[in-house]
Design a protein around this motif. Structure first.
Motif, PDB file in Angstrom:
ATOM      1  N   ARG A  27      27.040  34.085  37.853  1.00 56.26           N
ATOM      2  CA  ARG A  27      25.835  34.842  37.493  1.00 56.26           C
ATOM      3  C   ARG A  27      24.684  33.871  37.316  1.00 56.26           C
ATOM      4  N   ARG A  28      23.524  34.318  37.689  1.00 55.26           N
ATOM      5  CA  ARG A  28      22.326  33.503  37.498  1.00 55.26           C
ATOM      6  C   ARG A  28      21.928  33.496  36.024  1.00 55.26           C
ATOM      7  N   GLN A  59      21.446  35.217  25.713  1.00 49.78           N
ATOM      8  CA  GLN A  59      22.293  34.513  26.673  1.00 49.78           C
ATOM      9  C   GLN A  59      23.235  33.621  25.879  1.00 49.78           C
ATOM     10  N   LEU A  60      24.516  33.673  26.246  1.00 56.54           N
ATOM     11  CA  LEU A  60      25.522  32.879  25.561  1.00 56.54           C
ATOM     12  C   LEU A  60      26.132  31.908  26.560  1.00 56.54           C
ATOM     13  N   PHE A  61      26.213  30.656  26.178  1.00 59.61           N
ATOM     14  CA  PHE A  61      26.751  29.608  27.047  1.00 59.61           C
ATOM     15  C   PHE A  61      27.966  28.979  26.376  1.00 59.61           C
ATOM     16  N   ASP A  62      29.013  28.780  27.162  1.00 62.78           N
ATOM     17  CA  ASP A  62      30.222  28.138  26.663  1.00 62.78           C
ATOM     18  C   ASP A  62      30.726  27.173  27.716  1.00 62.78           C
TER      19      ASP A  62
END
Length: 66
Positions: A27-28, A59-62
Motif C-alpha cells: 500500500r502507498r 497511519q501506523l508503521f511497524d
C-alpha cells in the motif's frame, strides 16, 4: 529454537509456529495524515483505533514483516 552461549533464545513468538501468514498487499503511504504512529504493538494499535474513532487520519508503521 536455537541454543548458543547465551542459552536458548527464540526471536519470534511461539504461536507463530502453528500459523501461516498470507502476504499483505503493498500500500502507498499517504502524503498527509493527522497522526503517524510508529510501532504496531498493543499501545500503538490501541492508540490508532482510538484516534481513528475520534475522526483522525492515522497511519501506523511497524518494522515487522512476515
Amino acid at each position: 529454537m536455537t541454543a548458543d552461549s547465551a542459552g536458548p533464545f527464540k526471536s519470534t513468538p511461539y504461536w507463530w509456529e502453528d500459523c501461516t501468514f498470507s502476504p499483505l498487499p503493498v500500500r502507498r503511504v499517504a502524503s498527509k495524515c493527522d497522526v503517524a504512529i510508529v510501532g504496531g504493538g498493543y499501545a500503538g494499535l490501541s492508540a490508532a483505533i482510538e484516534l481513528a474513532r475520534a475522526g483522525r487520519s492515522v497511519q501506523l508503521f511497524d518494522r515487522q514483516s512476515l
